[in-house]
Every structure is written in C-alpha cells, then in structure tokens.
Design a protein around this motif. Structure first.
Motif, PDB file in Angstrom:
ATOM      1  N   ILE A 130      -5.296 -25.652 -29.696  1.00  0.00           N
ATOM      2  CA  ILE A 130      -6.578 -26.272 -29.541  1.00  0.00           C
ATOM      3  C   ILE A 130      -7.650 -27.067 -30.111  1.00  0.00           C
ATOM      4  CG2 ILE A 130      -8.383 -25.688 -28.476  1.00  0.00           C
ATOM      5  CD1 ILE A 130      -7.289 -22.943 -26.737  1.00  0.00           C
ATOM      6  N   SER A 131      -8.083 -28.418 -29.982  1.00  0.00           N
ATOM      7  CA  SER A 131      -9.259 -29.065 -30.456  1.00  0.00           C
ATOM      8  C   SER A 131     -10.453 -28.279 -31.181  1.00  0.00           C
ATOM      9  CB  SER A 131      -9.400 -30.232 -30.667  1.00  0.00           C
ATOM     10  OG  SER A 131     -10.407 -30.922 -30.847  1.00  0.00           O
ATOM     11  N   SER A 132     -10.344 -28.505 -31.789  1.00  0.00           N
ATOM     12  CA  SER A 132     -12.016 -27.330 -32.903  1.00  0.00           C
ATOM     13  C   SER A 132     -12.752 -27.737 -31.669  1.00  0.00           C
ATOM     14  CB  SER A 132     -12.213 -27.927 -34.343  1.00  0.00           C
ATOM     15  OG  SER A 132     -12.394 -29.551 -34.798  1.00  0.00           O
ATOM     16  N   GLN A 133     -13.502 -29.189 -31.400  1.00  0.00           N
ATOM     17  CA  GLN A 133     -14.302 -29.585 -30.743  1.00  0.00           C
ATOM     18  C   GLN A 133     -14.217 -29.279 -28.865  1.00  0.00           C
ATOM     19  OE1 GLN A 133     -16.125 -31.262 -32.251  1.00  0.00           O
ATOM     20  NE2 GLN A 133     -15.124 -30.720 -34.072  1.00  0.00           N
ATOM     21  N   ALA A 134     -13.046 -28.359 -28.867  1.00  0.00           N
ATOM     22  CA  ALA A 134     -12.709 -28.289 -27.104  1.00  0.00           C
ATOM     23  C   ALA A 134     -14.314 -27.221 -26.851  1.00  0.00           C
ATOM     24  CB  ALA A 134     -11.426 -27.344 -27.002  1.00  0.00           C
ATOM     25  N   LYS A 135     -14.445 -27.124 -25.626  1.00  0.00           N
ATOM     26  CA  LYS A 135     -15.084 -26.780 -24.871  1.00  0.00           C
ATOM     27  C   LYS A 135     -15.164 -25.803 -23.599  1.00  0.00           C
ATOM     28  CE  LYS A 135     -19.085 -28.459 -27.498  1.00  0.00           C
ATOM     29  NZ  LYS A 135     -20.320 -29.728 -26.906  1.00  0.00           N
ATOM     30  N   PRO A 136     -15.752 -24.679 -23.074  1.00  0.00           N
ATOM     31  CA  PRO A 136     -16.470 -24.102 -23.880  1.00  0.00           C
ATOM     32  C   PRO A 136     -16.093 -22.963 -24.748  1.00  0.00           C
ATOM     33  CG  PRO A 136     -16.724 -22.519 -21.705  1.00  0.00           C
ATOM     34  CD  PRO A 136     -15.443 -24.647 -21.859  1.00  0.00           C
ATOM     35  N   LYS A 137     -16.578 -22.846 -25.524  1.00  0.00           N
ATOM     36  CA  LYS A 137     -16.001 -21.487 -26.858  1.00  0.00           C
ATOM     37  C   LYS A 137     -15.977 -20.120 -26.636  1.00  0.00           C
ATOM     38  CE  LYS A 137     -16.630 -24.517 -29.781  1.00  0.00           C
ATOM     39  NZ  LYS A 137     -15.470 -25.680 -30.884  1.00  0.00           N
ATOM     40  N   LYS A 138     -16.479 -19.954 -25.561  1.00  0.00           N
ATOM     41  CA  LYS A 138     -16.371 -18.668 -24.602  1.00  0.00           C
ATOM     42  C   LYS A 138     -14.789 -18.284 -24.332  1.00  0.00           C
ATOM     43  CE  LYS A 138     -18.333 -17.067 -21.616  1.00  0.00           C
ATOM     44  NZ  LYS A 138     -19.575 -16.237 -19.948  1.00  0.00           N
ATOM     45  N   VAL A 139     -14.644 -19.779 -24.227  1.00  0.00           N
ATOM     46  CA  VAL A 139     -13.443 -19.732 -23.359  1.00  0.00           C
ATOM     47  C   VAL A 139     -11.912 -19.627 -23.648  1.00  0.00           C
ATOM     48  CG1 VAL A 139     -11.832 -21.020 -21.692  1.00  0.00           C
ATOM     49  CG2 VAL A 139     -14.000 -20.776 -20.426  1.00  0.00           C
ATOM     50  N   VAL A 140     -12.299 -20.275 -25.071  1.00  0.00           N
ATOM     51  CA  VAL A 140     -11.111 -20.487 -25.996  1.00  0.00           C
ATOM     52  C   VAL A 140     -10.983 -19.620 -27.258  1.00  0.00           C
ATOM     53  CG1 VAL A 140     -10.645 -21.830 -28.495  1.00  0.00           C
ATOM     54  CG2 VAL A 140     -11.321 -23.039 -26.679  1.00  0.00           C
ATOM     55  N   ASP A 141     -12.395 -18.708 -27.440  1.00  0.00           N
ATOM     56  CA  ASP A 141     -11.970 -17.695 -28.217  1.00  0.00           C
ATOM     57  C   ASP A 141     -10.950 -16.354 -27.194  1.00  0.00           C
ATOM     58  OD1 ASP A 141     -13.630 -18.775 -29.791  1.00  0.00           O
ATOM     59  OD2 ASP A 141     -15.095 -18.181 -30.255  1.00  0.00           O
ATOM     60  N   ASN A 142     -11.602 -16.461 -26.095  1.00  0.00           N
ATOM     61  CA  ASN A 142     -11.400 -15.241 -25.036  1.00  0.00           C
ATOM     62  C   ASN A 142      -9.802 -15.129 -24.629  1.00  0.00           C
ATOM     63  OD1 ASN A 142     -11.873 -12.955 -23.677  1.00  0.00           O
ATOM     64  ND2 ASN A 142     -11.563 -14.375 -21.511  1.00  0.00           N
ATOM     65  N   LEU A 143      -8.721 -16.674 -25.552  1.00  0.00           N
ATOM     66  CA  LEU A 143      -7.347 -16.774 -24.848  1.00  0.00           C
ATOM     67  C   LEU A 143      -6.634 -15.212 -26.169  1.00  0.00           C
ATOM     68  CD1 LEU A 143      -6.915 -20.191 -25.072  1.00  0.00           C
ATOM     69  CD2 LEU A 143      -7.320 -18.405 -22.985  1.00  0.00           C
ATOM     70  N   THR A 144      -7.286 -14.734 -27.184  1.00  0.00           N
ATOM     71  CA  THR A 144      -6.351 -13.881 -27.640  1.00  0.00           C
ATOM     72  C   THR A 144      -6.693 -12.394 -26.766  1.00  0.00           C
ATOM     73  OG1 THR A 144      -8.132 -13.220 -29.023  1.00  0.00           O
ATOM     74  CG2 THR A 144      -6.939 -15.136 -29.505  1.00  0.00           C
ATOM     75  N   ASN A 145      -7.386 -12.252 -27.006  1.00  0.00           N
ATOM     76  CA  ASN A 145      -7.252 -11.210 -25.137  1.00  0.00           C
ATOM     77  C   ASN A 145      -6.371 -10.551 -24.606  1.00  0.00           C
ATOM     78  OD1 ASN A 145      -9.423 -10.496 -27.101  1.00  0.00           O
ATOM     79  ND2 ASN A 145     -11.856 -11.350 -25.059  1.00  0.00           N
ATOM     80  N   TYR A 146      -6.218 -12.230 -23.745  1.00  0.00           N
ATOM     81  CA  TYR A 146      -4.640 -12.370 -22.940  1.00  0.00           C
ATOM     82  C   TYR A 146      -3.165 -12.267 -23.926  1.00  0.00           C
ATOM     83  CZ  TYR A 146      -7.838 -12.489 -19.376  1.00  0.00           C
ATOM     84  OH  TYR A 146      -9.241 -12.614 -18.874  1.00  0.00           O
ATOM     85  N   GLY A 147      -3.564 -12.005 -25.688  1.00  0.00           N
ATOM     86  CA  GLY A 147      -1.926 -12.170 -25.698  1.00  0.00           C
ATOM     87  C   GLY A 147      -1.702 -13.363 -26.126  1.00  0.00           C
ATOM     88  N   ILE A 148      -2.529 -14.890 -26.158  1.00  0.00           N
ATOM     89  CA  ILE A 148      -1.954 -15.934 -26.342  1.00  0.00           C
ATOM     90  C   ILE A 148      -1.917 -16.288 -28.014  1.00  0.00           C
ATOM     91  CG2 ILE A 148      -2.274 -18.210 -25.894  1.00  0.00           C
ATOM     92  CD1 ILE A 148      -3.394 -17.562 -23.488  1.00  0.00           C
TER      93      ILE A 148
END
Length: 275
Positions: free
Chosen positions: A84-102
């Motif tokens: 994912i690009s560092s410019q992608a938003k919202p950051k909360k969605v990006v940061d939350n992906l690891t909680n689903y094992g991604i």
C-alpha cells in the motif's frame, strides 16, 4: 520417512506459492512496480488508481479509491499480503489490516526520483526481486543523467498541465503536485501561481499565456477552449500535448520514460532521444 518428507516439502512449497499469489495493491505506482517485477499474476485486487497496464482493472476486482479506502473492499478478497502507498487513506483502515492477519507493507510514495527508487527497492525486497530492482534503478539513473545533459542550459518554457474531473471542472496542477514536480525535473516552469491543484477558467489560461500546454488523457475532453488556447504561445506554436495521468504523476518504474517524454514536449521534440 522419505515419502513423509516429500509430502511435507510439497506442502511448504504450496503454502509459499499460495502466500505469494494473494496480493492486494493500493496505489497506481505500487501496482505498476509489482507488474514490472513480473508478479501481475500474483495480484488478486487493485485500487481504482491502478490504471497501468490498461487491461489490469478489467481483469481484477477493485478495492476502492486509494484516498478513501473502504475496509471491506480489501477484506472481502482475503489477501495474504497488502502492498500500500504511504499516501493511502484513511490511515485507520490501513493500520487495521494487520488485525485480520494480512501482512501489510507501507511503501514510500513521494514526488521525487529518490523516493521512486526507494519504492522500487522496497517492493523488490518484498517480492524477492532485489536484482531486478537494482537493474531498473540503474536504467533510471542512466537515462535521467542523459536527460539532464540534454536540458542543461536551455530556456525553461512556461508549462500548464490540465485535466478534467467532469464537465466544467477543468483543473490545473501547481508546482507542489506530482505533475508539477515532474514538469520542473523535465526543465519547465509551472505557469500557475498556486501550489496544489485548483480549478481554472479559460480566461485565466489566456492571462497565464503558457508556452506549452499538456493535457491528461485519463478522462477524455479536458474542457479547454480552442479559441482561448489558439491565442496563447502554446497554441500559436503548436505546443499542445496529451499524456497519461499515471505516467506524469506516478513516479513509477517508468519515471525515466516519463521525463524523456516530458522534456521532448518542453523542447519541441528537438532532443536526441525524441521520436
């Protein structure tokens, strides 16, 4: 025992292949880099800005627009990896992906040649393509060095880059946008006096009187008034061009090709590498 070992090895290999073939990419330049490394078949989803290669979006599910990602867009595809690009938003969605094992990789995505090269190295490392990454960077460095030699000492034409978001929404790119940075790197001077993107009128184009006008071809008609354009230096000298939006703004693995194309536009196709 040997049979058990063979079965175990086969399972490990299958697991590795499965893992590598479940990638979601967010950001046009990110997707383009993955494809350049030969991993197009590993992608299971991309975002709406991933417009190169042209047939990619028609073959793969899209996960939404990179600046307003819906969480379910990525999760519904059940990827193993998200790049994912560092410019992608919202950051909360990006940061939350690891909680689903991604396994989530955030890739630097700034408007500079150095950032483009770091992007290539980052993605190369993720995909196990370090050698290819170095080869691509070597090519970029060689070509940009040639470009700089060709444009050194030349006059900087006044350049206007425009695109449309629909009827009546003609926009221009300021010096601090990605296209604006590319224009400067190619030896031009931005015609507008605002830093970012802004809506402009035909009358303001006449006042700017650009030497070169470049249109994005990503959304058809840019909305330019032919009569207004004909009265500018660009119109009088036939210096009106179109270019792919991702090419001029992506800082992708094609950044050297983009700068070659742009510098040719700014120098009336008179440089040694212009076709």
């Amino acid at each position: 025992m040997r049979k058990v070992f063979k079965i175990s090895l086969a399972l490990v290999l299958a697991s590795t292949i499965s893992y590598a073939s479940k990638i979601v990419s967010v950001g046009g330049s990110i997707t383009e880099t993955i494809v350049a490394f030969g991993h197009q078949d590993d992608l299971i989803g991309v975002d709406l800005s991933s417009s190169y290669p042209k047939d990619l979006k028609s073959k793969l599910p899209n996960v939404g627009y990179w600046l307003s990602l819906p969480q379910e867009g990525i999760l519904s595809l059940k990827p193993e990896i998200a790049i994912i690009s560092s410019q992608a938003k919202p950051k909360k969605v990006v940061d939350n992906l690891t909680n689903y094992g991604i396994k989530t990789h955030i890739i630097e995505d700034k408007p500079s040649i150095d950032s483009a090269k770091r992007k290539i190295l980052q993605i190369g490392k993720i995909l196990g393509e370090d050698k290819k990454a170095e080869e691509i960077i070597s090519r970029i460095d060689t070509n940009i060095s040639k470009i700089n030699e060709q444009i050194k000492g030349k006059n900087k034409p006044k350049v206007l880059f425009v695109f449309s978001r629909g009827k009546g929404t003609m926009m221009a790119a300021g010096p601090k946008t990605k296209p604006g940075v590319m224009i400067e790197l190619a030896g031009g001077k931005n015609a507008v006096d605002f830093d970012q993107y802004s809506k402009i009128s035909p009358e303001s184009i006449l006042k700017m009187n650009p030497d070169v006008i470049i249109k994005s071809n990503h959304a058809g008609d840019s909305g330019l008034d032919d009569k207004i354009v004909a009265s500018t230096n660009a119109g009088k000298n036939g210096q009106i061009y179109s270019i792919d939006m991702l090419l001029i703004s992506g800082f992708t693995v094609r950044v050297d090709s983009a700068l070659q194309k742009l510098s040719c536009m700014l120098n009336n196709q008179q440089l040694s590498y212009c076709k």
